[in-house]
Design a protein around this motif. Structure first.
Motif, PDB file in Angstrom:
ATOM      1  N   SER A   1       0.850  -1.194   0.000  1.00 55.03           N
ATOM      2  CA  SER A   1       0.000   0.000   0.000  1.00 55.03           C
ATOM      3  C   SER A   1       0.882   1.239   0.000  1.00 55.03           C
ATOM      4  O   SER A   1       1.980   1.237   0.556  1.00 55.03           O
ATOM      5  CB  SER A   1      -0.922   0.014   1.215  1.00 55.03           C
ATOM      6  N   PHE A   2       0.381   2.295  -0.618  1.00 51.66           N
ATOM      7  CA  PHE A   2       1.088   3.567  -0.687  1.00 51.66           C
ATOM      8  C   PHE A   2       0.256   4.597   0.067  1.00 51.66           C
ATOM      9  O   PHE A   2      -0.932   4.779  -0.226  1.00 51.66           O
ATOM     10  CB  PHE A   2       1.297   3.985  -2.143  1.00 51.66           C
ATOM     11  N   LEU A   3       0.885   5.247   1.038  1.00 56.09           N
ATOM     12  CA  LEU A   3       0.187   6.236   1.856  1.00 56.09           C
ATOM     13  C   LEU A   3       0.938   7.561   1.820  1.00 56.09           C
ATOM     14  O   LEU A   3       2.108   7.624   1.422  1.00 56.09           O
ATOM     15  CB  LEU A   3       0.052   5.739   3.299  1.00 56.09           C
ATOM     16  N   GLN A   4       0.238   8.595   2.248  1.00 55.74           N
ATOM     17  CA  GLN A   4       0.841   9.921   2.340  1.00 55.74           C
ATOM     18  C   GLN A   4       0.394  10.571   3.636  1.00 55.74           C
ATOM     19  O   GLN A   4      -0.603  10.167   4.242  1.00 55.74           O
ATOM     20  CB  GLN A   4       0.440  10.785   1.159  1.00 55.74           C
ATOM     21  N   SER A   5       1.147  11.572   4.054  1.00 56.13           N
ATOM     22  CA  SER A   5       0.794  12.325   5.251  1.00 56.13           C
ATOM     23  C   SER A   5       1.154  13.787   5.039  1.00 56.13           C
ATOM     24  O   SER A   5       2.200  14.092   4.457  1.00 56.13           O
ATOM     25  CB  SER A   5       1.550  11.759   6.461  1.00 56.13           C
ATOM     26  N   HIS A   6       0.269  14.651   5.494  1.00 58.48           N
ATOM     27  CA  HIS A   6       0.503  16.095   5.439  1.00 58.48           C
ATOM     28  C   HIS A   6       0.483  16.622   6.869  1.00 58.48           C
ATOM     29  O   HIS A   6      -0.441  16.306   7.624  1.00 58.48           O
ATOM     30  CB  HIS A   6      -0.591  16.796   4.625  1.00 58.48           C
ATOM     31  N   LEU A   7       1.471  17.410   7.222  1.00 58.64           N
ATOM     32  CA  LEU A   7       1.549  17.999   8.557  1.00 58.64           C
ATOM     33  C   LEU A   7       1.394  19.513   8.427  1.00 58.64           C
ATOM     34  O   LEU A   7       2.098  20.141   7.629  1.00 58.64           O
ATOM     35  CB  LEU A   7       2.882  17.646   9.212  1.00 58.64           C
ATOM     36  N   TYR A   8       0.446  20.063   9.204  1.00 50.60           N
ATOM     37  CA  TYR A   8       0.106  21.481   9.118  1.00 50.60           C
ATOM     38  C   TYR A   8       0.461  22.195  10.418  1.00 50.60           C
ATOM     39  O   TYR A   8       0.259  21.652  11.511  1.00 50.60           O
ATOM     40  CB  TYR A   8      -1.392  21.654   8.857  1.00 50.60           C
ATOM     41  N   ASN A   9       0.923  23.437  10.285  1.00 51.56           N
ATOM     42  CA  ASN A   9       1.187  24.236  11.474  1.00 51.56           C
ATOM     43  C   ASN A   9      -0.123  24.845  11.990  1.00 51.56           C
ATOM     44  O   ASN A   9      -1.197  24.609  11.433  1.00 51.56           O
ATOM     45  CB  ASN A   9       2.258  25.308  11.212  1.00 51.56           C
ATOM     46  N   GLU A  10      -0.014  25.629  13.029  1.00 46.34           N
ATOM     47  CA  GLU A  10      -1.202  26.209  13.671  1.00 46.34           C
ATOM     48  C   GLU A  10      -2.006  27.106  12.731  1.00 46.34           C
ATOM     49  O   GLU A  10      -3.221  27.225  12.855  1.00 46.34           O
ATOM     50  CB  GLU A  10      -0.768  26.984  14.917  1.00 46.34           C
ATOM     51  N   ASP A  11      -1.328  27.708  11.751  1.00 45.23           N
ATOM     52  CA  ASP A  11      -2.002  28.585  10.788  1.00 45.23           C
ATOM     53  C   ASP A  11      -2.616  27.818   9.619  1.00 45.23           C
ATOM     54  O   ASP A  11      -3.158  28.419   8.697  1.00 45.23           O
ATOM     55  CB  ASP A  11      -1.010  29.619  10.232  1.00 45.23           C
ATOM     56  N   GLY A  12      -2.503  26.491   9.638  1.00 48.32           N
ATOM     57  CA  GLY A  12      -3.058  25.671   8.567  1.00 48.32           C
ATOM     58  C   GLY A  12      -2.163  25.562   7.345  1.00 48.32           C
ATOM     59  O   GLY A  12      -2.571  25.028   6.314  1.00 48.32           O
ATOM     60  N   LYS A  13      -0.917  26.059   7.461  1.00 46.84           N
ATOM     61  CA  LYS A  13       0.029  25.956   6.340  1.00 46.84           C
ATOM     62  C   LYS A  13       0.734  24.605   6.411  1.00 46.84           C
ATOM     63  O   LYS A  13       1.125  24.150   7.483  1.00 46.84           O
ATOM     64  CB  LYS A  13       1.061  27.080   6.402  1.00 46.84           C
ATOM     65  N   ILE A  14       0.926  24.003   5.232  1.00 42.87           N
ATOM     66  CA  ILE A  14       1.607  22.718   5.215  1.00 42.87           C
ATOM     67  C   ILE A  14       3.082  22.916   5.589  1.00 42.87           C
ATOM     68  O   ILE A  14       3.768  23.767   5.023  1.00 42.87           O
ATOM     69  CB  ILE A  14       1.441  21.991   3.860  1.00 42.87           C
ATOM     70  N   ALA A  15       3.531  22.162   6.584  1.00 45.62           N
ATOM     71  CA  ALA A  15       4.903  22.291   7.079  1.00 45.62           C
ATOM     72  C   ALA A  15       5.765  21.092   6.700  1.00 45.62           C
ATOM     73  O   ALA A  15       6.987  21.184   6.695  1.00 45.62           O
ATOM     74  CB  ALA A  15       4.896  22.468   8.594  1.00 45.62           C
ATOM     75  N   ALA A  16       5.124  19.955   6.379  1.00 42.87           N
ATOM     76  CA  ALA A  16       5.862  18.765   5.951  1.00 42.87           C
ATOM     77  C   ALA A  16       4.932  17.860   5.161  1.00 42.87           C
ATOM     78  O   ALA A  16       3.721  17.847   5.369  1.00 42.87           O
ATOM     79  CB  ALA A  16       6.430  18.018   7.158  1.00 42.87           C
ATOM     80  N   TYR A  17       5.542  17.099   4.251  1.00 42.75           N
ATOM     81  CA  TYR A  17       4.802  16.142   3.427  1.00 42.75           C
ATOM     82  C   TYR A  17       5.587  14.836   3.420  1.00 42.75           C
ATOM     83  O   TYR A  17       6.816  14.844   3.301  1.00 42.75           O
ATOM     84  CB  TYR A  17       4.661  16.664   1.990  1.00 42.75           C
ATOM     85  N   ALA A  18       4.888  13.724   3.558  1.00 38.56           N
ATOM     86  CA  ALA A  18       5.548  12.415   3.517  1.00 38.56           C
ATOM     87  C   ALA A  18       4.777  11.477   2.601  1.00 38.56           C
ATOM     88  O   ALA A  18       3.555  11.551   2.493  1.00 38.56           O
ATOM     89  CB  ALA A  18       5.629  11.804   4.914  1.00 38.56           C
ATOM     90  N   SER A  19       5.514  10.595   1.965  1.00 40.81           N
ATOM     91  CA  SER A  19       4.911   9.476   1.249  1.00 40.81           C
ATOM     92  C   SER A  19       5.635   8.225   1.727  1.00 40.81           C
ATOM     93  O   SER A  19       6.810   8.274   2.091  1.00 40.81           O
ATOM     94  CB  SER A  19       5.040   9.650  -0.267  1.00 40.81           C
ATOM     95  N   ALA A  20       4.908   7.113   1.752  1.00 40.60           N
ATOM     96  CA  ALA A  20       5.502   5.889   2.272  1.00 40.60           C
ATOM     97  C   ALA A  20       4.911   4.668   1.599  1.00 40.60           C
ATOM     98  O   ALA A  20       3.778   4.675   1.122  1.00 40.60           O
ATOM     99  CB  ALA A  20       5.282   5.792   3.784  1.00 40.60           C
TER     100      ALA A  20
END
Length: 146
Positions: A119-138
């Motif tokens: 399976s291929f997954l992704q993750s998005h991490l957002y700061n308090e302002d809702g801006k994307i701060a990190a992106y991962a795929s695995a």
């Protein structure tokens, strides 16, 4: 000296929270309690929320990349477990986009493609302002496909 006492207080609170239970199960395990992760599910997402506090920061004063990677890995792994069963991370690639210096953090794990053996997954991490701060795929291997 006051800053050191605040760090010790944060650390003591984290340890107390982690030690509040002997449970080691999905959504509530020692490391997630230590880091203050709140793990929930919404539609086809696993959402991990936590507060970035100074004990989680690197010497540069921003959230340590290892904490970010852990939150992202949990968001994907817990989603896999909820939908398919346990599995193992075969590889994970992270792009760090913004430094995080505090506040409420939200991490959302989702599928890119759900397969029987991989399976291929992704993750998005957002700061308090809702801006994307990190992106991962695995890439994940469900345990049932052994």
């Amino acid at each position: 000296m006051e800053k050191n006492n605040r760090l010790k207080d944060h650390g003591a609170d984290m340890l107390s929270n982690a030690n509040s239970s002997d449970e080691q199960k999905f959504d509530n395990f020692y490391l997630s309690r230590l880091l203050g992760f709140n793990i929930t599910y919404k539609d086809a997402l696993c959402v991990v929320k936590f507060t970035a506090i100074p004990t989680m920061f690197n010497p540069q004063g921003s959230l340590h990349g290892g904490i970010i990677a852990t939150a992202m890995d949990i968001s994907m792994g817990h989603l896999l477990h909820k939908t398919t069963g346990s599995g193992a991370t075969l590889e994970m690639n992270i792009k760090y986009l913004l430094p995080i210096t505090g506040g409420s953090i939200t991490c959302e794990g989702s599928y890119l493609r759900q397969g029987k053996s991989i399976s291929f997954l992704q993750s998005h991490l957002y700061n308090e302002d809702g801006k994307i701060a990190a992106y991962a795929s695995a890439t994940w291997k469900p345990a049932s496909s052994n």
